[in-house]
Design an enzyme around this catalytic site. Structure first.
Site, PDB file in Angstrom:
ATOM      1  N   LYS A  74      40.182  44.148  42.054  1.00  0.00           N
ATOM      2  CA  LYS A  74      41.492  43.518  42.292  1.00  0.00           C
ATOM      3  C   LYS A  74      41.869  42.698  41.070  1.00  0.00           C
ATOM      4  O   LYS A  74      41.015  42.285  40.277  1.00  0.00           O
ATOM      5  CB  LYS A  74      41.478  42.616  43.540  1.00  0.00           C
ATOM      6  CG  LYS A  74      40.434  41.484  43.565  1.00  0.00           C
ATOM      7  CD  LYS A  74      40.854  40.209  42.854  1.00  0.00           C
ATOM      8  CE  LYS A  74      39.788  39.112  42.917  1.00  0.00           C
ATOM      9  NZ  LYS A  74      39.903  38.108  41.865  1.00  0.00           N
ATOM     10  N   ASP A 113      37.067  36.733  49.216  1.00  0.00           N
ATOM     11  CA  ASP A 113      37.861  37.907  48.826  1.00  0.00           C
ATOM     12  C   ASP A 113      37.542  39.143  49.669  1.00  0.00           C
ATOM     13  O   ASP A 113      38.237  40.156  49.554  1.00  0.00           O
ATOM     14  CB  ASP A 113      37.590  38.279  47.357  1.00  0.00           C
ATOM     15  CG  ASP A 113      38.106  37.229  46.380  1.00  0.00           C
ATOM     16  OD1 ASP A 113      38.907  36.373  46.807  1.00  0.00           O
ATOM     17  OD2 ASP A 113      37.714  37.276  45.209  1.00  0.00           O
TER      18      ASP A 113
END
Ligand code: C5P
Length: 298
Positions: free
Chosen positions: A13, A137
């Site tokens: 990401k 996350d």
């Protein structure tokens, strides 16, 4: 019964906005962030074993049971009362210490892969809880695509996909940065409760013009990360100089990403900058949600 092997991708990401809102009592910081999954991926293969979890990762031979993928498998089996075990082979492409979420993504892919391999069907809420218990996350990587994260990043609002063209050129320096060291290096008084830049970022997101989005990118962790590794500020400036629509630190670093409209422009920039900085330049696409790229194969 279920099959004997599952293959699953674990994407990296980038954070296109990251506001640090303040310190919390648990030692973490509250964030407001925009996650985007990209096509730089680790590859996981999961196989059944009679009992116990085992992780094999040729790139990181020292990986033990403290590894997040190992903990993910154990937490899921325990939480769902599932018997049996799993072996997880991780082929790493995402560097550790780059702020690209590789460890968290491997953990999320492990959760999804174990469910498929062992025929576990937890409630969505249970899966999200297990994911959030592993790391801030991890819940994002269950979904992929683009999302706004609040809290430590684990409270998610999914966003529609970026409507325009975009290629991410990620610079991976030879040295990683410790997340704890970067947060620990936030200057006193640097915490900015103002949400306005974030609102601007979100409206630019909907408009789909990459140059306008590029102007609205921000990451409050750049100051502390650039103080620890000053060369990263030069990488960001160089990416902008060779035509990136925007550039910024990925998460808590040490990777830096530049955004380009076309893959060709990103490749040209990588060639222009390759000799100037140690490390690698990797170009990647923005990814949509997991269900759109059909990652689980048996
Ligand atoms: O998420 P992770 O456990 O890897 O974070 C490592 C350290 O970074 C935490 O112990 C904390 O000191 C800092 N951190 C923070 N706020 C966050 C994420 C990490 O202060 N949202």
């Amino acid at each position: 019964m279920t099959g004997g092997e599952v293959r699953i991708l674990a994407p990296a990401k980038i954070n296109l906005g990251l506001r640090v809102l303040g310190r919390r009592d648990d030692g973490y910081h509250d964030l407001l962030t925009l996650f985007q999954a990209i096509s730089l991926c680790d590859r996981l293969t999961l196989r059944r074993r009679a009992r116990g979890c085992r992780v094999v990762c040729p790139a990181l031979p020292g990986l033990g049971s403290a590894n997040l993928a190992h903990r993910a498998a154990e937490a899921l089996l325990e939480r769902t009362g599932t018997r049996g075990g799993v072996e997880i082979l991780i082929e790493k492409r995402i560097p550790a210490g780059g702020g690209l979420g590789g460890g968290s993504s491997d953990a999320a892919a492990t959760l999804l892969g174990c469910c498929r391999l062992l025929g576990i069907r937890p409630e969505r809420g249970t899966l999200l809880e297990v994911a959030a218990g592993l790391g801030s996350d991890v819940p994002f990587f269950l979904e992929g695509g683009a999302a706004v994260g609040t809290g430590r990043g684990e409270i998610l609002t999914l966003l529609p996909p970026w409507p325009g063209a975009a290629t991410a050129l990620v610079h991976i320096p030879p040295e990683g940065l410790s997340t704890a060291a970067v947060y620990g290096n936030l200057a006193r008084g640097a915490l900015t409760p103002a949400r306005r830049p974030f609102t601007i970022l979100l409206s630019r997101w909907r408009e789909g013009d990459l140059r306008c989005l590029g102007d609205a990118l921000f990451n409050d962790l750049e100051g502390p990360a650039f103080r620890l590794l000053p060369r990263l500020a030069a990488v960001k400036a160089a990416l902008l100089r060779v035509g990136a629509a925007g550039a910024l630190l990925c998460g808590s670093g040490s990777s830096v990403v530049g955004l380009f409209e076309e893959p060709r422009a990103a490749r040209g920039a990588a060639r222009a900058l390759g000799g100037a900085f140690p490390g690698a330049f990797v170009s990647a696409r923005f990814l949509g949600r997991r269900r759109r790229w059909g990652v689980v194969k048996r």
